[in-house]
Design a protein around this motif. Structure first.
Motif, PDB file in Angstrom:
ATOM      1  N   GLN A 160       3.837 -12.015 -13.831  1.00  0.00           N
ATOM      2  CA  GLN A 160       4.697 -10.668 -12.978  1.00  0.00           C
ATOM      3  C   GLN A 160       3.437 -10.842 -11.417  1.00  0.00           C
ATOM      4  O   GLN A 160       2.134 -12.197 -11.486  1.00  0.00           O
ATOM      5  CB  GLN A 160       3.480  -9.695 -13.649  1.00  0.00           C
ATOM      6  CG  GLN A 160       4.543  -8.809 -14.876  1.00  0.00           C
ATOM      7  CD  GLN A 160       3.831  -7.560 -14.582  1.00  0.00           C
ATOM      8  OE1 GLN A 160       2.560  -7.358 -14.162  1.00  0.00           O
ATOM      9  NE2 GLN A 160       4.052  -6.529 -15.922  1.00  0.00           N
ATOM     10  N   LEU A 164       7.496  -7.935  -9.688  1.00  0.00           N
ATOM     11  CA  LEU A 164       7.130  -6.507  -8.671  1.00  0.00           C
ATOM     12  C   LEU A 164       7.575  -6.026  -7.547  1.00  0.00           C
ATOM     13  O   LEU A 164       7.421  -6.748  -6.688  1.00  0.00           O
ATOM     14  CB  LEU A 164       6.066  -5.877  -9.375  1.00  0.00           C
ATOM     15  CG  LEU A 164       5.459  -6.309 -10.670  1.00  0.00           C
ATOM     16  CD1 LEU A 164       3.780  -6.093 -10.798  1.00  0.00           C
ATOM     17  CD2 LEU A 164       6.151  -6.258 -11.656  1.00  0.00           C
ATOM     18  N   SER A 207      11.462   0.972  -5.604  1.00  0.00           N
ATOM     19  CA  SER A 207       9.515   0.630  -6.091  1.00  0.00           C
ATOM     20  C   SER A 207      10.365   0.090  -7.706  1.00  0.00           C
ATOM     21  O   SER A 207      11.308   0.389  -8.234  1.00  0.00           O
ATOM     22  CB  SER A 207       9.313   1.484  -6.310  1.00  0.00           C
ATOM     23  OG  SER A 207       8.077   1.766  -6.830  1.00  0.00           O
ATOM     24  N   GLN A 214       4.675   6.672  -8.449  1.00  0.00           N
ATOM     25  CA  GLN A 214       4.714   8.207  -8.504  1.00  0.00           C
ATOM     26  C   GLN A 214       4.095   8.590  -7.397  1.00  0.00           C
ATOM     27  O   GLN A 214       4.361   8.078  -6.694  1.00  0.00           O
ATOM     28  CB  GLN A 214       3.480   7.229  -9.752  1.00  0.00           C
ATOM     29  CG  GLN A 214       3.294   7.224 -11.218  1.00  0.00           C
ATOM     30  CD  GLN A 214       4.153   8.207 -11.937  1.00  0.00           C
ATOM     31  OE1 GLN A 214       3.842   9.008 -12.253  1.00  0.00           O
ATOM     32  NE2 GLN A 214       5.102   7.927 -12.527  1.00  0.00           N
ATOM     33  N   HIS A 264       3.411   4.926  -5.031  1.00  0.00           N
ATOM     34  CA  HIS A 264       2.716   4.425  -5.614  1.00  0.00           C
ATOM     35  C   HIS A 264       2.632   3.647  -6.749  1.00  0.00           C
ATOM     36  O   HIS A 264       3.675   4.712  -7.549  1.00  0.00           O
ATOM     37  CB  HIS A 264       0.512   4.493  -5.289  1.00  0.00           C
ATOM     38  CG  HIS A 264       0.661   5.652  -6.164  1.00  0.00           C
ATOM     39  ND1 HIS A 264      -0.115   6.031  -7.887  1.00  0.00           N
ATOM     40  CD2 HIS A 264       0.559   7.092  -6.529  1.00  0.00           C
ATOM     41  CE1 HIS A 264      -0.130   7.056  -8.430  1.00  0.00           C
ATOM     42  NE2 HIS A 264       0.037   7.876  -7.484  1.00  0.00           N
ATOM     43  N   ASN A 265       2.693   2.743  -6.961  1.00  0.00           N
ATOM     44  CA  ASN A 265       2.330   1.736  -8.351  1.00  0.00           C
ATOM     45  C   ASN A 265       1.531   0.735  -8.407  1.00  0.00           C
ATOM     46  O   ASN A 265       0.765   0.486  -7.220  1.00  0.00           O
ATOM     47  CB  ASN A 265       4.137   0.726  -8.505  1.00  0.00           C
ATOM     48  CG  ASN A 265       4.623   0.353  -7.762  1.00  0.00           C
ATOM     49  OD1 ASN A 265       3.868  -0.293  -6.431  1.00  0.00           O
ATOM     50  ND2 ASN A 265       5.758  -0.189  -7.366  1.00  0.00           N
ATOM     51  N   GLU A 266       1.355  -0.179  -9.170  1.00  0.00           N
ATOM     52  CA  GLU A 266       0.714  -0.806  -9.862  1.00  0.00           C
ATOM     53  C   GLU A 266       0.541  -1.900  -8.206  1.00  0.00           C
ATOM     54  O   GLU A 266      -0.748  -3.120  -8.870  1.00  0.00           O
ATOM     55  CB  GLU A 266       0.903  -1.540 -11.493  1.00  0.00           C
ATOM     56  CG  GLU A 266       2.142  -2.479 -11.444  1.00  0.00           C
ATOM     57  CD  GLU A 266       2.196  -2.722 -12.857  1.00  0.00           C
ATOM     58  OE1 GLU A 266       1.662  -3.913 -13.166  1.00  0.00           O
ATOM     59  OE2 GLU A 266       2.718  -1.821 -12.881  1.00  0.00           O
ATOM     60  N   VAL A 267       1.215  -2.215  -7.720  1.00  0.00           N
ATOM     61  CA  VAL A 267       1.300  -2.653  -6.570  1.00  0.00           C
ATOM     62  C   VAL A 267       1.119  -2.752  -5.340  1.00  0.00           C
ATOM     63  O   VAL A 267       1.164  -4.023  -4.160  1.00  0.00           O
ATOM     64  CB  VAL A 267       2.224  -4.393  -7.116  1.00  0.00           C
ATOM     65  CG1 VAL A 267       2.373  -4.240  -8.266  1.00  0.00           C
ATOM     66  CG2 VAL A 267       3.766  -3.608  -6.565  1.00  0.00           C
ATOM     67  N   SER A 317       1.403   0.832  -2.273  1.00  0.00           N
ATOM     68  CA  SER A 317       1.200   2.404  -2.007  1.00  0.00           C
ATOM     69  C   SER A 317       2.139   2.539  -0.509  1.00  0.00           C
ATOM     70  O   SER A 317       2.606   1.242   0.508  1.00  0.00           O
ATOM     71  CB  SER A 317       0.341   2.757  -1.899  1.00  0.00           C
ATOM     72  OG  SER A 317      -0.545   2.553  -1.087  1.00  0.00           O
TER      73      SER A 317
END
Length: 397
Positions: A43, A157, A186, A191, A234-237, A239
């Motif tokens: 990733q 991502l 995104s 989220q 925001h997501n894991e990578v 915001s």
């Protein structure tokens, strides 16, 4: 760098088939391509770079070593896009020449080398998919010593793009509004989190907050709820955020109340004006009916005996008296036939009497037919009244 023609898809499939058969044949399995078990699924973040690690070794070697002088490797990297399943060539190293159609792709180490890792720079979301590494080893005479292949998965991502914030509804006291927030791009899906900025800091949670769709429901607004509301996608990578200013006003309801009061006052004023106008109009209609006009037709009056009235000569209404002089009798038949005239003056006059005669007491004049003497009227409590007289021209005086 020499550009090599891209082989057709059938040729790519043939190369893949040959690599698999090579691995399946122990007699010719003198070459093996390796990838780290922890790096088979990678990733990376869009815009960054990634290295797809791969290397090859000869059969029986315990550890990777430098290539032998007789080794002539051929390295090919292919990309199989996940959505369309189209295979395309990324990079080829052949006859000591590296060729690529993708300027963002390159080999990590200079060739010849047993490390054939591929570097991808400035990653894009479309770079997600499967990558295949094919290695064919020949000697100086062109004899194939071995073939092998491995593949890796790359998932690029994407951090949330700057979202847009909107206010749905009218922000008045007592109403409900919804604050919406949506990021156009995104991966994975963003989220959302809403919070209120200082000085009245506040963080919102379900059920008023929909973290999936990015909406915040505010009900029964009050002026204390005014402020700046910030949405963070925001997501894991990564915001991103946006904000919206909420101003709760009381204007419309106050305007309605003030309008109702003003409307009521105007209505009452109009009603009072109409009543006054109606009263004035009624009085204006009554006054002409009470006026005595000179050209009006006089009312009919009762007949009075001739010569019984005395009217003042000044042309105005005056007391009409019945002080009537008794006329001498013209004959026996006229004696006692005179009828007294009722007094219309403001004073009650005494009843007229007949002239005295010798040897006889004066006798009151009997009332004529249908008449009543003034003394009788006075005894009965009659009140003298003034009646307008009519002139010879027919007008009232």
């Amino acid at each position: 760098m020499i550009s090599l023609p891209r082989p057709p898809a059938t040729s790519l499939l043939r190369v893949l088939f040959l690599g698999l058969t090579t691995l399946a044949s122990p007699s010719r399995a003198q070459l093996e391509v390796h990838v780290s078990a922890s790096l088979t699924k990678l990733q990376a973040v869009e815009g960054a770079e990634v290295v797809l690690s791969a290397w090859y070794s000869l059969h029986g070697e315990l550890s990777p070593t430098k290539p032998k002088p007789w080794e002539v490797p051929t390295v090919m990297w292919f990309f199989l896009e996940g959505k369309d399943k189209n295979m395309s060539q990324v990079l080829v190293y052949m006859n000591q020449v590296t060729a690529t159609d993708e300027p963002r792709a390159s080999l990590v180490y200079s060739m010849p080398s047993r490390n054939v890792s591929l570097r991808l720079r400035d990653l894009q979301e479309k770079d997600s998919g499967s990558y295949f590494c094919f290695v064919t080893l020949q000697d100086n005479q062109g004899t194939v010593k071995g073939q092998s292949s491995k593949h890796l998965e790359l998932n690029v991502l994407v951090p949330p793009a700057p979202p847009s914030c909107h206010l749905r509804g009218v922000a008045h006291v007592g109403t409900n509004v919804t604050l919406s927030c949506q990021s156009p791009r995104s991966k994975p899906a963003a989220q959302y989190q809403w919070e209120r900025s200082p000085p009245s800091s506040q963080v919102f949670f379900a059920p008023v907050l929909d973290a999936i769709h990015g909406s915040l429901s505010l009900k029964n607004l009050s002026t204390s709820m005014s402020g700046v509301y910030v949405c963070k996608a925001h997501n894991e990578v990564g915001s991103a955020q946006c904000n919206v200013t909420l101003t709760v006003s009381t204007g419309p309801r106050a305007t309605v109340v003030a309008g109702a009061v003003v409307g009521t006052m105007v209505g009452l004023g109009l009603l009072a004006g109409l009543v006054l106008l109606y009263q004035r109009r009624g009085k204006a209609l009554e006054e002409p009916a009470n006026d005595i006009k000179e050209d009006a037709i006089a009312p009919r009056t009762l007949p009075w005996p001739k010569g019984s009235d005395t009217i003042s000569k000044n042309g105005t209404l005056s007391s009409v008296t019945s002080a009537r002089a008794l006329r001498p009798p013209q004959g026996p038949s006229r004696l006692g036939a005179l009828t007294p005239t009722p007094s219309l003056s403001s004073q009650v006059l005494p009843s007229p009497r007949l002239p005295r005669t010798d040897g006889a007491h004066p006798q009151p004049i009997p009332p004529g037919p249908g008449g009543v003497s003034s003394s009788a009227l006075s005894r009965m409590g009659a009140v003298p009244v003034m009646v307008p007289a009519q002139s010879q021209a027919g007008s009232l005086v």
